[in-house]
Structure formats: structure tokens, C-alpha cells
Design a protein around this motif. Structure first.
Motif, PDB file in Angstrom:
ATOM      1  N   LYS A  93       0.772  -1.076   0.085  1.00 46.75           N
ATOM      2  CA  LYS A  93       0.039  -0.035  -0.023  1.00 46.75           C
ATOM      3  C   LYS A  93       0.711   1.279   0.133  1.00 46.75           C
ATOM      4  CE  LYS A  93      -3.277  -2.524   3.179  1.00 46.75           C
ATOM      5  NZ  LYS A  93      -4.150  -2.377   4.243  1.00 46.75           N
ATOM      6  N   PRO A  94       0.294   2.300  -0.254  1.00 48.26           N
ATOM      7  CA  PRO A  94       1.226   3.612  -0.063  1.00 48.26           C
ATOM      8  C   PRO A  94       1.925   3.368   1.269  1.00 48.26           C
ATOM      9  CG  PRO A  94      -0.582   4.174  -1.061  1.00 48.26           C
ATOM     10  CD  PRO A  94      -0.882   2.789  -0.773  1.00 48.26           C
ATOM     11  N   LEU A  95       3.023   3.990   1.233  1.00 45.37           N
ATOM     12  CA  LEU A  95       4.092   4.043   2.568  1.00 45.37           C
ATOM     13  C   LEU A  95       4.086   5.095   3.229  1.00 45.37           C
ATOM     14  CD1 LEU A  95       5.686   2.390   4.213  1.00 45.37           C
ATOM     15  CD2 LEU A  95       7.633   2.805   2.656  1.00 45.37           C
ATOM     16  N   ILE A  96       3.951   5.242   4.399  1.00 40.50           N
ATOM     17  CA  ILE A  96       4.232   6.543   5.331  1.00 40.50           C
ATOM     18  C   ILE A  96       5.560   6.264   6.099  1.00 40.50           C
ATOM     19  CG2 ILE A  96       3.446   7.921   7.206  1.00 40.50           C
ATOM     20  CD1 ILE A  96       0.769   8.084   5.908  1.00 40.50           C
ATOM     21  N   LEU A  97       6.472   6.958   5.894  1.00 43.17           N
ATOM     22  CA  LEU A  97       7.794   6.979   6.777  1.00 43.17           C
ATOM     23  C   LEU A  97       7.742   7.971   7.871  1.00 43.17           C
ATOM     24  CD1 LEU A  97       9.019   5.266   4.616  1.00 43.17           C
ATOM     25  CD2 LEU A  97      11.186   6.526   4.888  1.00 43.17           C
ATOM     26  N   LYS A  98       7.783   7.304   9.245  1.00 41.76           N
ATOM     27  CA  LYS A  98       7.409   8.207  10.435  1.00 41.76           C
ATOM     28  C   LYS A  98       8.960   8.220  11.018  1.00 41.76           C
ATOM     29  CE  LYS A  98       4.182   7.421  13.079  1.00 41.76           C
ATOM     30  NZ  LYS A  98       3.217   6.717  14.102  1.00 41.76           N
ATOM     31  N   GLY A  99       9.560   9.396  11.570  1.00 42.45           N
ATOM     32  CA  GLY A  99      10.604   9.680  12.445  1.00 42.45           C
ATOM     33  C   GLY A  99      10.914  10.747  12.412  1.00 42.45           C
TER      34      GLY A  99
ATOM     35  N   ALA B 142       5.589   6.430  -1.768  1.00 48.17           N
ATOM     36  CA  ALA B 142       6.138   6.711  -0.164  1.00 48.17           C
ATOM     37  C   ALA B 142       6.205   7.942   0.333  1.00 48.17           C
ATOM     38  CB  ALA B 142       7.731   5.935  -0.226  1.00 48.17           C
ATOM     39  N   CYS B 143       5.866   8.410   1.325  1.00 48.85           N
ATOM     40  CA  CYS B 143       5.712   9.497   1.799  1.00 48.85           C
ATOM     41  C   CYS B 143       6.437   9.871   3.193  1.00 48.85           C
ATOM     42  CB  CYS B 143       4.194  10.004   2.334  1.00 48.85           C
ATOM     43  SG  CYS B 143       3.057   9.344   0.944  1.00 48.85           S
ATOM     44  N   ALA B 144       6.593  10.932   3.468  1.00 48.19           N
ATOM     45  CA  ALA B 144       7.459  11.545   4.716  1.00 48.19           C
ATOM     46  C   ALA B 144       7.416  12.913   5.043  1.00 48.19           C
ATOM     47  CB  ALA B 144       9.219  11.256   4.374  1.00 48.19           C
TER      48      ALA B 144
ATOM     49  N   LEU C 127       6.434   2.668   8.273  1.00 49.23           N
ATOM     50  CA  LEU C 127       7.723   2.162   8.474  1.00 49.23           C
ATOM     51  C   LEU C 127       8.318   3.240   9.626  1.00 49.23           C
ATOM     52  CD1 LEU C 127      10.133   0.428   8.253  1.00 49.23           C
ATOM     53  CD2 LEU C 127      10.676   1.415   6.144  1.00 49.23           C
ATOM     54  N   GLN C 128       8.522   2.878  10.755  1.00 48.26           N
ATOM     55  CA  GLN C 128       9.411   3.854  11.743  1.00 48.26           C
ATOM     56  C   GLN C 128      10.975   3.877  11.190  1.00 48.26           C
ATOM     57  OE1 GLN C 128       7.889   5.708  13.968  1.00 48.26           O
ATOM     58  NE2 GLN C 128       9.435   6.774  14.449  1.00 48.26           N
ATOM     59  N   ILE C 129      11.377   5.180  10.985  1.00 44.02           N
ATOM     60  CA  ILE C 129      12.823   5.372  11.037  1.00 44.02           C
ATOM     61  C   ILE C 129      13.302   5.751  12.168  1.00 44.02           C
ATOM     62  CG2 ILE C 129      14.877   6.417   9.505  1.00 44.02           C
ATOM     63  CD1 ILE C 129      12.768   4.424   7.933  1.00 44.02           C
TER      64      ILE C 129
END
Length: 448
Positions: free
Chosen positions: A19-25, A117-119, A141-143
Motif C-alpha cells: 500500500k502507499p507507505l508513510i515513513l515516520k521519524g 512513499a511519503c515522509a 515504517l518507523q525510521i
């Protein structure tokens, strides 16, 4: 720079359930660099859109929910070819773009062939708000800051990593490796795991440039505090942030609002603290009343400790000079081991989706620094900043919960060893905790 998160990104790319990805961090943890590097390595091309630099892009999402039309407009505006399944589409700085966030639902449902992919900075704060959010339509996805192992890679110490990865038994680390790893760990306490300070140090060994970079990151965080929707919370957030060294310097590190400000009460400051937690700038570790599964069911919500997201940032916030690097064990003992405890928590969080807890009791007073859950087992963890590994709390924990204790874990500057059911892991081996626990359990079973 090498980041192990690339492996997780590749798994996302190849997943049939993508699915569309959200990077958190947190800010400057390397989310944008990571996505661009991922696109360069694993896609034919990358289409990058920054909604902070180019706010006009937002209008494409405000006038329609037709994702194919949105893609057409983005291609025309950027001059970048976007090919289904072959182009990595990066939406950056989306934290102030609710329509962009909401559009991810329609990309998931109507155009899964696009790899998005989003950030964004403080994206955790945005996602915590009650707003229209594509629940179940995105992957996360947690960075985290760079681990100690990633720091070794950046330092070109591949031989040390090769040795660490070769460990198959619980036996002492030879001095030739132990001493070098110990010195590298001290430097990691100084730089922390934020990519830019690490890069400045590893490329040029420039301490001043590295420190300036860390100071800039802390300044940027404090500017971010003003972005709270309630401007009255800004000074409270700032005061809590500056109080972290004082909170961790005490023997009992339980968070106390009166340390923040004399006479302060929870109801006045809890929203400000939650903002820092949502932003990923601090970690909140609850006291566990009973070490049983699941750990979250036994949280004492009134008792918790807070830590900073990165040990290098904490070192700088504590105003501990980089010269402490050369002063024997000072980095490990300063602030009563606060840097070491923060380092251990930071490393454990990067290895598991389950936040560690801590256990304590009063009259008499005992406290185990952390409880970690691996599969369906709970392991008590003691953190020792030096070679003094005597622990009455770890012993008391075993007396009270002997039936459920398979293994007790201690992180210290002692060498690797298994003493009965106590596994002593040198601090520089913390990234290999899971493997070492498995080896120790197998060895313990064989001996029994």
C-alpha cells in the motif's frame, strides 16, 4: 551511509499487499535521503515532490480525487515521467497537506500500480490529530537514528562488524576487538545516530562541525515547538524538553512534573509532553505493575520515564563537552548513567515494535531498568554504566517472578558471559541482543 531500513523498503516494494507507505521519524533522521537512495537503487527512476517547497502542488489534490488525473498533473508540472511499478513516487513534507494524506486511500484502492512513499517532519503529530485519515489503506515504517552497527559501517569498520556477526557462542570477546569496540562506542555517545553528524565525523573527523550540526538539530526542534496549534503550549513544550537532563540525572528517573517547574501539575503539562511523544522527539516508558503478557495491559499510567530519541542529542542537551570522549569512562558515568540508559533504550526500540517497560516496587525500593518482550517471554534488563555489575534489583526480580524468568539480561562494560541465568552483554553488542538471547537460552538448556 548504509541504512538497514533499505531492506524493509525492498520488502515493501516486493510485497503483494503493498500500500502507499508513510515513513515516520524525527526531523533530520534521514527519511528523505533514505527514500531517494531507495529509488536510485531499486527503481528505473524517481519522481520527487516536496509540498513545503512547492505549495502549488497541493491544488492538484484539492480539486479532484481521481488519482490518474492527479498523476497526469504531477507529471506535467514536474516534467518527470511516472511509470506504474517502475517509478518510485516520493511525497515529501506532507504533514501540512491533509488532502494529500487523504488521497493515499484512493491510490490504494484505485491505482495500486503506483509505488508511493511519503515522509514529513512532525508527521507523527499530524497523524495523531482527529482528522480524515486513510485507515487501513497505508503501510507504516518507523525510521530510527542510526544504530551502533550502522555507525561502524559509516566509519568503515567492516572488520569489526564481520567479527560481531561471527559470534556464535557466549564467550569473552578478545581484547583486540573489545578495546576497539569500546572506543568506537564512546564516539557513538558523542555523535549519536543522526545521519548528518555521523557523516561529518566519519568523513572528516571534524569534531566542531559535528557538534555544530547537532546543535543545529536541537535548535530546529525547539523552533518546531512553536508549531503546536495552541500557542500557549509552546513554552510548556520547551520547558519539558529542557528538563530531560534533570529528569534523567536523578537516581529515581521516574518523570516528575515538579522537576519541570515548581508547583507544576500533570493536567497543565500533559498535552505538551504528548506533543513531544507524538513528534517522536522523546520516548515514554511506562512502569509495569506486573510483568505478565501482554505488557501493555499492566501499564501504570501514572508512573513513567522519558528519554530523548538519540543519545548524541542528549549528550549535547546536557552540555557535556565532546572532550569527555577521551576521559576514560566519564561518558558512561556522567549524569548517573543517563547516557547509557538512553543508548540502551534507543537501541532496543530499533529492534522491536513493542516499547520496553520498567519494573519497580517500594518499601523496600527495587527497580529493574527495562522489561523487554521477545515472542511470548519477558526478560528483565539491567543497565550498568561501568564494570560494577552488582544488582540487588535483578536478584529481587528473580525471587518474585522465578517461574516466568528464563533469562536475565545485563548490559554493561563487562565482557560477554553467561553466569547462571544472567546474560551479560557488552554495551557495544546491543544490536545483537536477540541472537545472543537465543544462544544463551540454548546453552543454558544444554547445561541443565
Amino acid at each position: 551511509m548504509q541504512r538497514f531500513a533499505l531492506t524493509k523498503l525492498l520488502a515493501w516494494k516486493e510485497s503483494p499487499y503493498r500500500k502507499p507507505l508513510i515513513l515516520k521519524g524525527i526531523r533530520q533522521v534521514g527519511k528523505t535521503w533514505l527514500l531517494k537512495e531507495f529509488g536510485k537503487l531499486y527503481y528505473e527512476n524517481t519522481a520527487y515532490f516536496n509540498f513545503d517547497e512547492n505549495e502549488d502542488l497541493k491544488q492538484f489534490f484539492e480539486t479532484t480525487k481521481d488519482v490518474h488525473r492527479i498523476m497526469q498533473n504531477l507529471m506535467l508540472a514536474s516534467g518527470t515521467k511516472i511509470l506504474p511499478n517502475k517509478t518510485l513516487i516520493i511525497f515529501d513534507e506532507i504533514q501540512d497537506s491533509p488532502k494529500v494524506i487523504n488521497s493515499l486511500k484512493y491510490f490504494c484502492e484505485n491505482a495500486p500500480e503506483y509505488h508511493i512513499a511519503c515522509a514529513g517532519s512532525l508527521l507523527g503529530v499530524t497523524l495523531a490529530k482527529p482528522a480524515s485519515f486513510p485507515v487501513g489503506k497505508v503501510n507504516f515504517l518507523q525510521i530510527h537514528p542510526m544504530t551502533f552497527t550502522e555507525f561502524l559501517l559509516a566509519s568503515k569498520d567492516d572488520n569489526l562488524i564481520e567479527y560481531l556477526q561471527s559470534i556464535k557462542n557466549i564467550e569473552p570477546i578478545p581484547d583486540v576487538f573489545f578495546n576497539r569496540l569500546y572506543e568506537k562506542l564512546k564516539m557513538y555517545y558523542v555523535t549519536g545516530g543522526m545521519p548528518e553528524p555521523v557523516k561529518r565525523w566519519c568523513e572528516n573527523n571534524d569534531v566542531d562541525a559535528m557538534q555544530d550540526c547537532i546543535s543545529s538539530i536541537l535548535t530546529a526542534y525547539q523552533r518546531d515547538f512553536a508549531k503546536h496549534p495552541n500557542i500557549n503550549e509552546y513554552p510548556k513544550i520547551s520547558i519539558i524538553f529542557r528538563s530531560i537532563p534533570s529528569q534523567l540525572a536523578r537516581e529515581n528517573k521516574k518523570f516528575l512534573y515538579k522537576v519541570v517547574k515548581t508547583g507544576a501539575r500533570a493536567r497543565e503539562y500533559e498535552d505538551a509532553l504528548q506533543w513531544l511523544i507524538d513528534g517522536g522527539i522523546v520516548h515514554k516508558v511506562y512502569r509495569c505493575s506486573t510483568p505478565s503478557l501482554p505488557l501493555s495491559a499492566y501499564d501504570d499510567l501514572s508512573s513513567f520515564k522519558i528519554y530523548l530519541a538519540d543519545v548524541g542529542l542528549l549528550r549535547s542537551l546536557c552540555q557535556l563537552s565532546v572532550t569527555a570522549f577521551g576521559e576514560k569512562n566519564r561518558l558512561f558515568t556522567e549524569f548517573k548513567g543517563a547516557l547509557t540508559e538512553n543508548f540502551v533504550l534507543q537501541s532496543l526500540i530499533a529492534q522491536s515494535d513493542i516499547m520496553p517497560r520498567y519494573w519497580s516496587q517500594t518499601n523496600p525500593s527495587y527497580e529493574v531498568d527495562f522489561l523487554i518482550q521477545k515472542d511470548n517471554d519477558i526478560y528483565p534488563v539491567e543497565v550498568k554504566a561501568e564494570n560494577n555489575v552488582h544488582s540487588t534489583s535483578l536478584k529481587k526480580y528473580k525471587e518474585l517472578f522465578s517461574e516466568s524468568v528464563k533469562l536475565r539480561v545485563r548490559f554493561s562494560l563487562e565482557n560477554l558471559k553467561l553466569d547462571g541465568d544472567v546474560l551479560n552483554i557488552p554495551l557495544f553488542l546491543i544490536d545483537y541482543t536477540d541472537d545472543l538471547i537465543k544462544i544463551a537460552l540454548k546453552s543454558k538448556d544444554n547445561n541443565d
